[in-house]
Design a protein around this motif. Structure first.
Motif, PDB file in Angstrom:
ATOM      1  N   LEU A 144     -10.073   6.796   8.643  1.00 23.49           N
ATOM      2  CA  LEU A 144      -9.366   6.776   9.998  1.00 23.49           C
ATOM      3  C   LEU A 144     -10.521   6.092  11.182  1.00 23.49           C
ATOM      4  CD1 LEU A 144      -6.478   8.967  10.097  1.00 23.49           C
ATOM      5  CD2 LEU A 144      -6.828   6.985   9.455  1.00 23.49           C
ATOM      6  N   ALA A 145     -11.952   6.786  10.940  1.00 22.94           N
ATOM      7  CA  ALA A 145     -12.433   6.228  11.732  1.00 22.94           C
ATOM      8  C   ALA A 145     -12.825   4.663  11.553  1.00 22.94           C
ATOM      9  CB  ALA A 145     -13.426   7.249  11.476  1.00 22.94           C
ATOM     10  N   GLY A 146     -12.880   4.434  10.190  1.00 25.39           N
ATOM     11  CA  GLY A 146     -13.663   3.239   9.343  1.00 25.39           C
ATOM     12  C   GLY A 146     -11.963   1.946  10.255  1.00 25.39           C
ATOM     13  N   LEU A 147     -10.943   2.738   9.658  1.00 26.36           N
ATOM     14  CA  LEU A 147      -9.582   2.003  10.649  1.00 26.36           C
ATOM     15  C   LEU A 147     -10.176   0.949  11.940  1.00 26.36           C
ATOM     16  CD1 LEU A 147      -6.882   2.607   8.438  1.00 26.36           C
ATOM     17  CD2 LEU A 147      -8.380   0.701   8.012  1.00 26.36           C
ATOM     18  N   ALA A 148     -10.591   2.140  12.829  1.00 22.56           N
ATOM     19  CA  ALA A 148     -10.545   1.879  14.013  1.00 22.56           C
ATOM     20  C   ALA A 148     -11.428   1.742  14.397  1.00 22.56           C
ATOM     21  CB  ALA A 148     -10.578   3.593  14.282  1.00 22.56           C
ATOM     22  N   VAL A 200      -6.652   0.856  -1.805  1.00 24.91           N
ATOM     23  CA  VAL A 200      -7.456   1.902  -0.363  1.00 24.91           C
ATOM     24  C   VAL A 200      -6.621   2.659   0.207  1.00 24.91           C
ATOM     25  CG1 VAL A 200      -9.143   1.465   1.596  1.00 24.91           C
ATOM     26  CG2 VAL A 200      -9.656   0.510  -0.695  1.00 24.91           C
ATOM     27  N   GLY A 201      -5.289   1.153   1.059  1.00 22.93           N
ATOM     28  CA  GLY A 201      -4.684   1.692   1.494  1.00 22.93           C
ATOM     29  C   GLY A 201      -3.701   3.236   0.680  1.00 22.93           C
ATOM     30  N   GLY A 202      -3.171   3.532  -0.314  1.00 20.65           N
ATOM     31  CA  GLY A 202      -2.657   3.969  -0.945  1.00 20.65           C
ATOM     32  C   GLY A 202      -3.664   5.590  -1.395  1.00 20.65           C
ATOM     33  N   THR A 203      -4.791   4.908  -1.445  1.00 24.03           N
ATOM     34  CA  THR A 203      -5.879   6.576  -1.446  1.00 24.03           C
ATOM     35  C   THR A 203      -5.690   7.178   0.186  1.00 24.03           C
ATOM     36  OG1 THR A 203      -7.083   5.079  -2.653  1.00 24.03           O
ATOM     37  CG2 THR A 203      -8.177   6.940  -1.421  1.00 24.03           C
ATOM     38  N   ILE A 204      -5.523   6.923   1.006  1.00 25.77           N
ATOM     39  CA  ILE A 204      -4.995   7.475   2.310  1.00 25.77           C
ATOM     40  C   ILE A 204      -3.744   8.146   1.937  1.00 25.77           C
ATOM     41  CG2 ILE A 204      -5.111   5.270   3.786  1.00 25.77           C
ATOM     42  CD1 ILE A 204      -7.169   8.473   4.743  1.00 25.77           C
ATOM     43  N   LEU A 205      -3.077   7.504   1.816  1.00 27.97           N
ATOM     44  CA  LEU A 205      -1.475   8.507   1.741  1.00 27.97           C
ATOM     45  C   LEU A 205      -1.392   9.154   0.692  1.00 27.97           C
ATOM     46  CD1 LEU A 205       0.252   4.966   1.545  1.00 27.97           C
ATOM     47  CD2 LEU A 205      -0.244   6.514   4.006  1.00 27.97           C
ATOM     48  N   THR A 206      -2.047   9.099  -0.252  1.00 29.26           N
ATOM     49  CA  THR A 206      -1.949   9.787  -1.772  1.00 29.26           C
ATOM     50  C   THR A 206      -2.288  10.828  -1.401  1.00 29.26           C
ATOM     51  OG1 THR A 206      -1.902  10.529  -4.039  1.00 29.26           O
ATOM     52  CG2 THR A 206      -3.923   9.102  -3.380  1.00 29.26           C
ATOM     53  N   ASP A 207      -3.950  11.372  -0.921  1.00 26.18           N
ATOM     54  CA  ASP A 207      -4.544  11.797  -0.673  1.00 26.18           C
ATOM     55  C   ASP A 207      -4.345  13.248   0.771  1.00 26.18           C
ATOM     56  OD1 ASP A 207      -6.053  11.579  -2.706  1.00 26.18           O
ATOM     57  OD2 ASP A 207      -8.135  11.423  -1.495  1.00 26.18           O
ATOM     58  N   HIS A 263      -6.933  11.182  -5.407  1.00 27.81           N
ATOM     59  CA  HIS A 263      -8.001  10.092  -6.331  1.00 27.81           C
ATOM     60  C   HIS A 263      -9.463   9.678  -4.778  1.00 27.81           C
ATOM     61  CE1 HIS A 263      -5.384   6.852  -5.236  1.00 27.81           C
ATOM     62  NE2 HIS A 263      -6.859   6.427  -4.506  1.00 27.81           N
ATOM     63  N   THR A 264     -10.812   9.872  -5.791  1.00 22.64           N
ATOM     64  CA  THR A 264     -11.707   9.500  -4.723  1.00 22.64           C
ATOM     65  C   THR A 264     -12.418   7.969  -5.142  1.00 22.64           C
ATOM     66  OG1 THR A 264     -12.461  12.013  -5.133  1.00 22.64           O
ATOM     67  CG2 THR A 264     -14.176  10.642  -4.216  1.00 22.64           C
ATOM     68  N   LEU A 265     -12.433   7.539  -4.101  1.00 20.22           N
ATOM     69  CA  LEU A 265     -13.131   5.453  -4.825  1.00 20.22           C
ATOM     70  C   LEU A 265     -14.542   6.180  -5.188  1.00 20.22           C
ATOM     71  CD1 LEU A 265     -11.284   4.362  -1.589  1.00 20.22           C
ATOM     72  CD2 LEU A 265     -10.846   4.369  -3.839  1.00 20.22           C
ATOM     73  N   LEU A 266     -14.893   6.420  -6.096  1.00 16.45           N
ATOM     74  CA  LEU A 266     -15.976   6.974  -6.973  1.00 16.45           C
ATOM     75  C   LEU A 266     -17.086   5.687  -6.731  1.00 16.45           C
ATOM     76  CD1 LEU A 266     -15.868  10.196  -8.902  1.00 16.45           C
ATOM     77  CD2 LEU A 266     -17.378   9.732  -6.953  1.00 16.45           C
ATOM     78  N   SER A 310       1.043  -1.114  -0.013  1.00 20.29           N
ATOM     79  CA  SER A 310       0.129  -0.087   0.087  1.00 20.29           C
ATOM     80  C   SER A 310       1.010   1.672  -0.019  1.00 20.29           C
ATOM     81  CB  SER A 310      -0.983   0.054   1.545  1.00 20.29           C
ATOM     82  OG  SER A 310      -1.807  -1.048   1.286  1.00 20.29           O
ATOM     83  N   LEU A 311       1.996   1.118   0.608  1.00 18.64           N
ATOM     84  CA  LEU A 311       2.232   2.554   0.973  1.00 18.64           C
ATOM     85  C   LEU A 311       3.457   2.435  -0.455  1.00 18.64           C
ATOM     86  CD1 LEU A 311       4.670   4.603   2.359  1.00 18.64           C
ATOM     87  CD2 LEU A 311       5.550   2.869   2.789  1.00 18.64           C
ATOM     88  N   LEU A 312       3.824   1.786  -0.862  1.00 20.64           N
ATOM     89  CA  LEU A 312       5.082   2.437  -2.387  1.00 20.64           C
ATOM     90  C   LEU A 312       4.040   2.129  -3.616  1.00 20.64           C
ATOM     91  CD1 LEU A 312       6.979   1.404  -4.616  1.00 20.64           C
ATOM     92  CD2 LEU A 312       6.694  -1.078  -4.679  1.00 20.64           C
ATOM     93  N   PHE A 313       2.264   1.327  -3.665  1.00 22.88           N
ATOM     94  CA  PHE A 313       1.209   2.039  -4.248  1.00 22.88           C
ATOM     95  C   PHE A 313       1.364   3.427  -4.554  1.00 22.88           C
ATOM     96  CE2 PHE A 313      -2.678   2.743  -5.183  1.00 22.88           C
ATOM     97  CZ  PHE A 313      -3.340   3.109  -6.935  1.00 22.88           C
TER      98      PHE A 313
END
Length: 679
Positions: free
Chosen positions: A258-262, A163-170, A140-143, A100-103
């Motif tokens: 992050l609330a979803g992850l928590a 999904v993991g990459g989304t949070i990192l890039t956004d 990007h948005t996870l439309l 996820s980090l690399l993506f």
């Protein structure tokens, strides 16, 4: 009459202003539009966006942007990000966090690297404008996430890393935005700015990952019976986290994710609460958001001149090429299939919320001009269509591929295509709701067979009355199961012996699995499996799970499994393993298996044979006389599962006779499961 017509004319004056009428119109669009275009194979997401264009201020002008629509739109976007975090397979995510980090690096750096020279040298904008516009390409948005969620592909590894990459890039882009704005303000990027940003993000992260999970666990345990309050609590936590994100200097969508992850590990994926969350979001809030995205699109831009068209097409091509390149490199590095590459591209190519946030803030700060703003609006429309079409087509192919593999596995194993059947004999209605929830969690989702609750009453003069009373008490559990869209059927039978009645019913309904509650025992009987339970175990050779559940399922963190040697020689080995892995995935709980080397190899072989994705930790264990060493590493929120065996089984051990009493004595604070696989 004239007064009535005047009122009617006022109510239907465009744009509509009556909030009740506006709400009704949007609900009718959500209800009707996707079905009207279904025959043309146009995805529902695109239909809703196009509907927003038609009724919006740049279309027919039926609706205009107002506080109510903006509120529901914000809720919808927050819902998309929250569900993405909530449905993420945390075990898979932990194993693939480096992927996820690399993506995230690829999908942030590549669009930025491609976009900056194009905007700066080809379109002729200055450095600040070019850099901010290029950073917009990285968002990007996870439309299209509702598509993979609906089709059941959300557990695919490609989805997890996207999904993991989304949070990192956004997050990176929004921090870049904060830095650029800080630089544009008087005083620039001072040390005070960096210290304030770092402290606010640290406090925000601590609250999300340390405070919220503890509060949620306490609430779900304390208010276990008040199921309706669980949804309100979750909703409150999500929006509170989104607000905290704003205070920390990032967008609310970051807080929602992050609330979803928590809360991920506290809300089982097949639970009634998860069903309620997904139902309301997919039915109402997310469609509202998609319609609001369409209302932003001004089609007239296309006809305003060649310069606007050139900018819009250039931005769209660069955005799509950047995301495709990131997906392609990710595929090559991790050796993913072509379908997985397309899925990564489809999910990450949609631009909406974060993109719009960057552009609007840049426009208001006079860093970007109206041409870039209009071009971005067209980009949102184009990428939304591309993202949805690619994701839907790819997800359908993945589903078909998985079904074909499942059919081949079943045929290769020489098994009939019988749907799984689960039987819950009930002896005590106390804590039966947890047993039913367990059955729902481990049930094969491909099976349309109902979960059967069995009542066996003595064959005497009061038999009919006892059956009627039992059925009346169990109706509430039927409603409980319906909340998670699981069919439950109540069956009653009469027999002189309860154990014989259960055995007979298990054969009549071709049950694969029996789930029993932990029997109450007196001090004289120092055994968990009392005489009735022992008779049931002896009278049937079906796989049996005996459960002692002390807290809500979602509050468990790890699944400790003790497995004896030669368990792979038992007929029920495959079924037990599949159910254990499913339970681990549903709870997002780490699965730790204690066994010898031969059993480890057998488990790994079966996982590979069944094509299961199960990150399991192994601990060497072969001394059952020293079984209690497990207690030193266990915590209160761990589940202990012990695989036992009947005396006729090759994996039987003399220690099993003492096992139930030992479990009650030394693991009294833990939820426990004893498994008797089919011989």
């Amino acid at each position: 009459m004239d007064q009535f017509l005047e009122v009617l004319k006022h109510e239907f004056t465009l744009p509509l202003g009556n909030p009740v009428l506006v709400f009704s119109l949007i609900l009718f669009i959500i209800l009707v539009a996707p079905h009207l275009f279904k025959r043309f194979n146009i995805p529902g997401i695109i239909v809703l966006i196009i509907s927003g264009i038609i009724i919006g201020p740049f279309g027919l002008g039926i609706l205009e942007e107002n506080a109510a629509i903006e509120l529901f739109s914000t809720i919808g976007l927050i819902y998309i990000m929250f569900i993405a975090g909530l449905e993420l397979d945390m075990n898979e995510f932990k194993v693939n966090k480096h992927k996820s980090l690399l993506f995230g690096v690829f999908t942030f750096v590549l669009p930025l690297a491609i976009g900056f020279p194009v905007v700066h040298y080809l379109l002729g904008y200055d450095f600040n404008t070019s850099f901010l516009t290029a950073s917009m390409f990285a968002t990007h948005t996870l439309l299209a996430y509702p598509v993979v969620s609906r089709l059941g592909v959300s557990k695919n590894q490609a989805v997890a890393i996207t999904v993991g990459g989304t949070i990192l890039t956004d997050t990176a882009v929004l921090i870049v935005l904060a830095v650029i704005l800080g630089n544009a303000q008087e005083g620039g990027l001072t040390m005070d700015f960096w210290v304030r940003l770092a402290i606010s993000l640290a406090i925000f992260s601590a609250i999300i990952f340390m405070v919220i999970p503890k509060v949620a666990k306490w609430f779900f345990t304390t208010m276990e019976k008040d199921q309706h309050s669980h949804y309100i609590f979750v909703l409150a936590m999500v929006f509170f986290a989104s607000f905290l994100a704003e205070l920390a200097g990032v967008e609310p969508i970051i807080g929602a994710f992050l609330a979803g992850l928590a809360l991920n590990g506290l809300i089982p994926h097949s639970s009634a609460l998860m069903n309620r969350i997904e139902f309301l979001g997919n039915s109402l809030f997310i469609p509202f958001f998609l319609i609001s995205v369409g209302m932003l699109v001004d089609i007239s831009i296309i006809f305003s001149g060649w310069s606007a068209i050139i900018v819009a097409l250039t931005l769209s091509i660069v955005a799509i090429c950047g995301k495709w390149t990131a997906a392609f490199l990710t595929q090559q590095v991790f050796r993913y299939s072509a379908l997985q590459r397309k899925l990564i591209f489809g999910l990450s190519s949609g631009h909406a919320a974060a993109t719009l946030a960057v552009i609007m803030v840049g426009y208001e700060a006079e860093i970007l001009d109206i041409t870039i703003l209009n071009g971005t609006i067209i980009l949102i429309l184009i990428t939304s269509i591309v993202s949805t079409l690619v994701t839907e087509n790819t997800a359908k192919k993945l589903v078909k591929e998985e079904e074909e593999n499942a059919d081949l596995n079943a045929a290769g194993n020489g098994k009939a295509f019988k749907k799984e059947s689960i039987l819950l004999p009930i002896a005590n209605i106390v804590n039966f709701d947890k047993l039913l929830e367990f059955a729902i969690l481990v049930k094969d989702k491909a099976s349309n067979s109902p979960v059967r609750i069995l009542t066996v009453v003595p064959n005497n003069e009061e038999a009919e009355l006892n059956i009627a009373q039992a059925n009346s008490k169990l109706e509430g559990f039927v409603k409980q199961a319906s909340a998670s869209e699981t069919e439950v059927k109540i069956i009653s039978t009469i027999d002189q012996s309860i154990s014989v009645g259960i055995s007979r019913a298990s054969k009549e309904h071709m049950a694969d699995l029996l789930i029993l509650g932990w029997p109450n025992t007196s001090g004289i009987i120092n055994r968990v499996v009392g005489s009735k339970m022992e008779k049931i175990i002896r009278s049937t050779n079906k796989t049996i799970f005996i459960c002692h559940l002390l807290q809500p399922w979602g509050t468990h963190k790890r699944l400790y499994v003790a497995v004896p040697p030669l368990v792979d020689k038992m007929t029920g080995f495959e079924l037990w393993l599949k159910k254990s892995i499913r339970l681990s995935k549903e709870l997002s709980a780490e699965m730790i298996v204690h066994c010898d080397e031969q059993t480890k190899q057998s488990i790994d072989g079966m996982i590979k044979k069944l094509n299961l994705k199960a990150p399991i930790m192994y601990n060497a264990f072969d001394d059952w006389d020293d079984f209690l060493y497990l207690a030193k590493d266990m915590q209160e929120d761990d589940v202990l599962m012990v695989v036992s065996a009947r005396k006729s089984s090759p994996s039987y051990h003399a220690y099993f006779e003492k096992l139930p009493g030992k479990l009650d004595k030394y693991f009294k604070e833990n939820s426990k499961i004893i498994v008797y696989p089919q011989d």
